[in-house]
Design a protein around this motif. Structure first.
Motif, short mmCIF file in Angstrom:
data_model
loop_
_atom_site.label_atom_id
_atom_site.label_comp_id
_atom_site.label_asym_id
_atom_site.label_seq_id
_atom_site.Cartn_x
_atom_site.Cartn_y
_atom_site.Cartn_z
N GLY A 98 0.87 -1.02 0.06
CA GLY A 98 -0.03 0.15 -0.14
C GLY A 98 0.93 1.31 -0.11
O GLY A 98 1.83 1.45 0.84
N MET A 99 0.69 2.22 -0.99
CA MET A 99 1.53 3.48 -1.25
C MET A 99 0.64 4.71 -1.14
O MET A 99 -0.43 4.70 -0.91
N THR A 100 1.53 5.64 -0.38
CA THR A 100 0.81 7.09 0.01
C THR A 100 1.63 7.82 -0.96
O THR A 100 2.74 7.51 -1.15
N TYR A 101 1.18 9.24 -1.05
CA TYR A 101 2.03 10.22 -1.80
C TYR A 101 3.31 10.25 -1.08
O TYR A 101 4.34 10.47 -1.47
N ALA A 102 3.21 10.49 0.16
CA ALA A 102 4.43 10.89 1.04
C ALA A 102 4.74 9.49 1.73
O ALA A 102 3.89 8.63 2.12
N GLU A 103 6.00 9.59 2.35
CA GLU A 103 6.50 8.46 3.00
C GLU A 103 5.70 8.35 4.24
O GLU A 103 5.40 9.21 5.06
N ARG A 104 5.47 7.02 4.93
CA ARG A 104 4.73 6.74 6.13
C ARG A 104 5.77 5.81 6.93
O ARG A 104 6.02 4.77 6.32
N LEU A 105 5.89 5.99 8.31
CA LEU A 105 6.58 5.18 8.93
C LEU A 105 5.62 3.96 9.71
O LEU A 105 6.01 3.04 9.95
N GLY A 106 4.43 4.27 9.59
CA GLY A 106 3.67 3.20 9.94
C GLY A 106 3.14 3.14 11.51
O GLY A 106 3.81 4.17 12.24
N ASN A 107 2.74 2.51 12.08
CA ASN A 107 2.19 2.22 13.52
C ASN A 107 3.24 1.96 14.24
O ASN A 107 4.17 1.18 13.82
N ASP A 131 -5.14 13.49 -1.16
CA ASP A 131 -4.00 12.47 -1.24
C ASP A 131 -4.27 11.50 -2.25
O ASP A 131 -3.07 11.06 -3.25
N TYR A 132 -5.21 10.76 -2.34
CA TYR A 132 -5.56 9.60 -3.35
C TYR A 132 -5.42 10.14 -4.81
O TYR A 132 -5.06 9.50 -5.70
N CYS A 133 -6.18 11.32 -5.10
CA CYS A 133 -6.04 11.92 -6.15
C CYS A 133 -4.80 12.07 -6.81
O CYS A 133 -4.35 11.87 -7.98
N ARG A 134 -3.89 12.80 -6.06
CA ARG A 134 -2.55 13.30 -6.64
C ARG A 134 -1.78 12.19 -6.92
O ARG A 134 -0.87 12.07 -7.96
#
Ligand code: SIN
Length: 303
Positions: free
Chosen positions: A46-55, A107-110
């Motif tokens: 699962g990918m997001t526009y910006a990096e995520r470190l998660g929980n 976020d989803y759109c870009r």
């Protein structure tokens, strides 16, 4: 040999076996075991526009016949993916599915817009992650919010768009119909079922996030039931997942109505499981005189 090719939303897969998002990273960890080209497709982490470190950890807990996860969409962000992972994946001769997520509709759109410019074959809109406070499953549990996000993302997504549905709803059919009406080209289901475990000595939840998503063989009958219900009530293709570990499960899921299947939790205890499923399906089809795997889709005969 039978013909294992399937077509989902105009995308040709050499066989119906796809590795599920979040269980296969970006593929590199498996390259020493078999070429990724053996797979029908890979649904990427699962990918997001910006990096995520998660929980924060612990974010995995074992359960009878399954596991709970609360990873929280850890990923390096789209630009890192495009620079570091896509060039490798493009050479693997398998269908590439980007699983896209975000905290807001924007976020989803870009992200959809950015990935539309790339060689990704298909997008899987993740409106079913139960592990994040903003976005994720919040978009996928009412017809209104599911419709709204698909309508917006559809404007930016220039690739076939598959929507990954949550089982944490009363009526998954109405959500599937809602996203179909807004232009989804396919649906995939099921994402994980919300669950919880407690350490009885500390009286604390095992997961730092308290709750997490249940996957693995424990959820398989729920997934088969939901795939069957959805496939009978939408016109777009359904990709079935949830606890598939053996080739018999894959055939059962396709008979329920899935045009292709995804495998997730099984990869953690048997990395070769997708290859065994492809080979086992092929033998079963041959021994039953079925020339095309697509011919078994939706062939269950309900009482
Ligand atoms: C996660 O990263 O938390 C899992 C993703 C998902 O359930 O969609």
């Amino acid at each position: 040999m039978s013909n294992l090719q399937v077509n989902v939303a105009g995308v040709a897969f050499k066989n119906p076996v796809i590795t599920a998002s979040g269980c296969y990273g970006f593929g590199r960890d498996y390259e020493d075991m078999y070429p990724l080209s053996r797979l029908g497709g890979v649904s990427l982490k699962g990918m997001t526009y910006a990096e995520r470190l998660g929980n924060p950890p612990p974010r995995i807990a074992e359960t009878p016949s399954g596991m709970l996860n609360s990873v929280g969409l850890q990923n390096p962000g789209v630009e890192h993916f495009l620079a570091e992972d896509l060039p490798y994946l493009e050479k693997q001769d398998t269908v590439l599915i980007a699983n896209i997520a975000g905290s807001t509709v924007e976020d989803y759109c870009r992200l959809a817009e950015r990935l539309s410019e790339t060689s990704i074959d298909m997008m899987e809109l993740n409106i079913s992650c139960p592990n994040v406070k903003e976005g994720g499953v919040a978009f996928g549990t009412s017809c209104q919010s599911a419709e709204s996000i698909v309508r917006q993302v559809r404007k930016y997504c220039k690739k076939p768009l598959m929507v990954k549905l949550s089982p944490n709803v009363t009526d998954i059919v109405s959500i599937a119909q809602a996203v179909e009406a807004q232009g989804a080209d396919a649906v995939s289901l099921i994402n994980t079922l919300l669950g919880m475990r407690i350490d009885i000595e500390s009286r604390r939840p095992i997961l730092r996030n308290n709750v997490g998503g249940l996957s693995g063989p424990a959820v398989f009958p729920v997934a088969v039931r939901m795939v069957w219900q959805v496939a009978n009530n939408v016109k777009i293709p359904v990709v079935g997942m949830g606890g598939i570990e053996k080739w018999q499960d894959a055939i059962e899921m396709m008979m329920a109505g899935a045009s292709a299947i995804q495998m997730g939790a099984a990869l953690f205890y048997d990395p070769m499981a997708p290859i065994k499923v492809i080979e086992g399906m092929d033998q079963w089809l041959d021994s039953h005189g079925v020339k095309n795997v697509a011919d078994i889709v939706g062939t269950v005969r309900p009482w």
